[in-house]
Design a protein around this motif. Structure first.
Motif, short mmCIF file in Angstrom:
data_model
loop_
_atom_site.label_atom_id
_atom_site.label_comp_id
_atom_site.label_asym_id
_atom_site.label_seq_id
_atom_site.Cartn_x
_atom_site.Cartn_y
_atom_site.Cartn_z
N PHE A 1 0.82 -1.22 0.00
CA PHE A 1 0.00 0.00 0.00
C PHE A 1 0.85 1.26 0.00
N GLY A 2 2.17 1.12 -0.19
CA GLY A 2 3.05 2.28 -0.21
C GLY A 2 2.72 3.20 -1.37
N ASN A 3 3.04 4.48 -1.23
CA ASN A 3 2.73 5.43 -2.30
C ASN A 3 4.00 5.86 -3.02
N GLN B 1 2.10 2.82 -11.01
CA GLN B 1 2.08 4.27 -11.18
C GLN B 1 2.25 4.61 -12.67
N ALA B 2 1.39 3.99 -13.48
CA ALA B 2 1.48 4.19 -14.93
C ALA B 2 1.24 5.64 -15.34
N GLU B 3 0.66 6.44 -14.45
CA GLU B 3 0.50 7.86 -14.78
C GLU B 3 1.84 8.57 -14.89
N TYR B 4 2.93 7.92 -14.42
CA TYR B 4 4.27 8.50 -14.52
C TYR B 4 4.98 8.09 -15.81
N LEU B 5 4.26 7.43 -16.71
CA LEU B 5 4.83 7.15 -18.02
C LEU B 5 5.13 8.46 -18.73
N HIS B 6 6.36 8.63 -19.16
CA HIS B 6 6.68 9.80 -20.00
C HIS B 6 5.84 9.70 -21.27
#
Length: 368
Positions: free
Chosen positions: A108-110, A153-158
């Motif tokens: 559950f780490g962020n 954290q796929a939102e961090y895909l460049h």
């Protein structure tokens, strides 16, 4: 990770198991849920179940060679992508030892926890990851099952990375499964979203958090109920409350607000320098924390004490500091913090942003 190791969420578990039983495994799935949900845990459990050699009606066996390798995050047919410092030589495969430790500590780490663990201020998933992944997926699987890609954290895909993955997401090699895990789906390219089947992961219920805490921690049922209430369905937050130290966002934020209230520039300028040295995720975390505190102040000033999800020093701070806030200016203060969060997200110079919002908040407090 096995399904039985995840507290509650039976409806989602059965739905995922059903896709395998009915041979309806979508080749690209998007596990989306707020921070502190079980989206990563469910993706790991699903990946374990898909390649399990002795599937049970409600879970993977946990004993076969595939399950054992998955439990160690060492399955040769499973690739993990997650935010790193970026660049050709700083890829996910270089951080697998830390990744295994991170998952073992808590699924559950962020993102802030992760970047702090690997000593990176601002993470992303660079284009080189996509190039190497496509190359790996062109090879046959080692053990004859699914080749699985878990992107945390796929939102961090460049953007370049995301665009490079579009074709393989749409037309993947046979027996290939993509599991994208996200907290902020709005930050993903719509073309990525359109190529995936969405798995919505809800927040934990209070009873589910109580069950998890009672099973994994040693304290009273009353304390477990209290933590479950305060955490608002966020398991990461629940664990944070347990481990909370004095050196946390609250202590820093409380000092900052006192300096704003007294317009102490001799202290605000050094604080801006200190803010500037923090990682981008820590900076955003402080601003998000501030927004939550002002929400609680609004509740307190409007007779909603029973709805406040704070305790100890945080609760005392809200009770005392609320007297310094004019409710007519509260909306402007929260807008200022939200705008600062937006600018930090887009790489504005943190020191300048901090000083600017400090002066704005100080002015709004003085209006009284």
């Amino acid at each position: 990770m096995l399904f039985r190791e995840i507290t509650g969420l039976q409806d989602i578990k059965q739905s995922l198991i059903g896709t395998v039983a009915n041979n309806h495994v979508a080749h690209a799935q998007l596990f989306h849920g707020n921070e502190g949900t079980a989206n990563l845990a469910l993706a790991l459990a699903y990946a374990t179940y898909v390649n399990c050699e002795d599937k049970q009606p409600d879970d993977a066996c946990g004993r076969c060679p595939s399950c054992i390798k998955m439990s160690k995050l060492a399955h040769p047919d499973v690739n993990y992508l997650f935010p790193t410092a970026g660049g050709k030589s700083v890829l996910s495969e270089n951080f697998m030892a830390q990744w295994r430790e991170f998952i073992k500590e808590t699924p559950f780490g962020n993102i802030s926890d992760w970047l702090e663990k690997i000593g990176v201020k601002q993470g992303n998933i660079p284009a080189e990851e996509a190039r190497q992944l496509i190359q790996k997926l062109s090879l046959k699987s080692y053990e004859g099952g699914y080749k699985i890609v878990i992107i945390w954290q796929a939102e961090y895909l460049h953007n370049t990375t995301a665009n490079a993955l579009l074709k393989i997401l749409e037309e993947p090699p046979e027996q290939t499964l993509f599991l994208l895990v996200v907290n902020s789906m709005e930050r993903l390219l719509t073309t990525i979203i359109s190529r995936t089947q969405r798995v919505a992961v809800r927040k934990f219920s209070e009873s589910e958090i109580i069950s998890y805490l009672s099973r994994n921690q040693e304290f009273s049922q009353e304390r477990a109920r209290q933590i479950a209430f305060l955490s608002e369905g966020n398991m990461h937050r629940a664990l944070e409350i347990i481990d909370k130290s004095e050196d946390d966002d609250h202590a820093w934020f409380a000092i900052w607000m006192r300096m704003c209230y007294s317009l102490n520039l001799l202290k605000l300028v050094p604080m801006a320098d200190e803010f500037d040295t923090k990682s981008k995720e820590q900076q955003k975390g402080i601003l998000e924390y501030g927004l939550s505190i002002f929400r609680e102040i609004f509740l307190y000033r409007n007779g909603g004490e029973a709805l406040i999800r704070l305790e100890n020093d945080e609760l005392v701070f809200v009770q005392k500091f609320s007297a310094a806030i004019n409710l007519n200016n509260l909306e402007q203060i929260t807008e200022t913090l939200s705008e600062a969060h937006y600018h930090i997200e887009r790489n504005a110079r943190a020191k300048i942003v901090f000083l600017d919002i400090s002066l704005i908040i100080a002015r709004l407090m003085m209006k009284g």
